[in-house]
Design an enzyme around this catalytic site. Sequence first.
Site, PDB file in Angstrom:
ATOM      1  CB  ALA A  62      59.202 -39.959  32.808  1.00 24.53           C
TER       2      ALA A  62
ATOM      3  N   GLY B 182      52.876 -43.411  26.323  1.00 24.18           N
ATOM      4  CA  GLY B 182      53.213 -42.549  27.450  1.00 24.18           C
ATOM      5  C   GLY B 182      53.790 -43.329  28.597  1.00 24.18           C
ATOM      6  CG  ASN B 183      56.210 -41.632  31.245  1.00 24.99           C
ATOM      7  OD1 ASN B 183      55.953 -41.064  32.289  1.00 24.99           O
ATOM      8  ND2 ASN B 183      56.728 -41.001  30.192  1.00 24.99           N
ATOM      9  NE  ARG B 184      51.879 -48.120  34.769  1.00 23.16           N
ATOM     10  CZ  ARG B 184      50.617 -48.390  34.460  1.00 23.16           C
ATOM     11  NH1 ARG B 184      49.657 -47.562  34.835  1.00 23.16           N
ATOM     12  NH2 ARG B 184      50.335 -49.475  33.793  1.00 23.16           N
ATOM     13  CB  SER B 185      56.296 -39.658  35.105  1.00 22.13           C
ATOM     14  OG  SER B 185      56.807 -38.672  35.944  1.00 22.13           O
TER      15      SER B 185
END
Length: 231
Positions: A99, A29-32
């Site tokens: 994102a 995943g990502n930090r958005s």
Amino acid sequence: NDVQDLAGRTVVVSAGGTREPLDPVRFLGNRSSGRQGIALAVAAARRGATVTLAAANVDESLLPDHPAIAVERVETTAELRSAVRAAGAGADVIVMAAAVADFRPVASTAHKIKKSDAGPEPIELAQNPDILAELAADRLRPGQVVVGFAAETGDETGDVLAHGRAKARRKGADLLAVNEVGTDRGFGDVPNEVTVLDADGAVVGQGSGSKADVADALLDAVAERLRATTT
Ligand code: C5P
């Protein structure tokens, strides 16, 4: 901004970041956080639009509670794509502020991946579809305004906009909001700065300040686009 320049319009906004499962408990995943997309949804609703917010893994406490905003919660890129395309079929505007994970594990195991003495297994990845590029190439509806976001870091030449221009042409979206990220050039207390490009990479808007200010600057460009295409 209380101008009702999006009255009668339908807007789809994606926000947050997609997650791709590795096993029942792990993901890529990502930090958005989803804050910019949420600010866009709220600003569009204020300006009179009916909004669908496709929220990928956005913290419950951040989700807007507004009569004109329908929230659809999704997790993976595939789910986000379905939600955006379903709501987007009847929309005047689609803004891809999420994102999106570029890759996903080919296989998500049904059971938790176990540690083994042989060490970790490599993770095989597959490419995800580019939702924005698809929406731009095959319009769900004629005259629809398709908007993307680009977070760019400056390089030695500092030319963030050159990267943005290249991306605008590559993606084919009508508008691309280019954010400079990871800068140490000290625009310190200005939390966000955005330059809006058209599909040719020409500058058609600029905004800075809070995420709400950035949202309104982008929606100014969207509203102008809608006026130009429907008259
Ligand atoms: O190429 P890049 O990921 O920088 O482009 C960012 C823009 O493209 C954002 O608007 C994002 O929502 C969209 N995107 C997408 N599908 C992907 C990757 C990015 O719609 N697989």
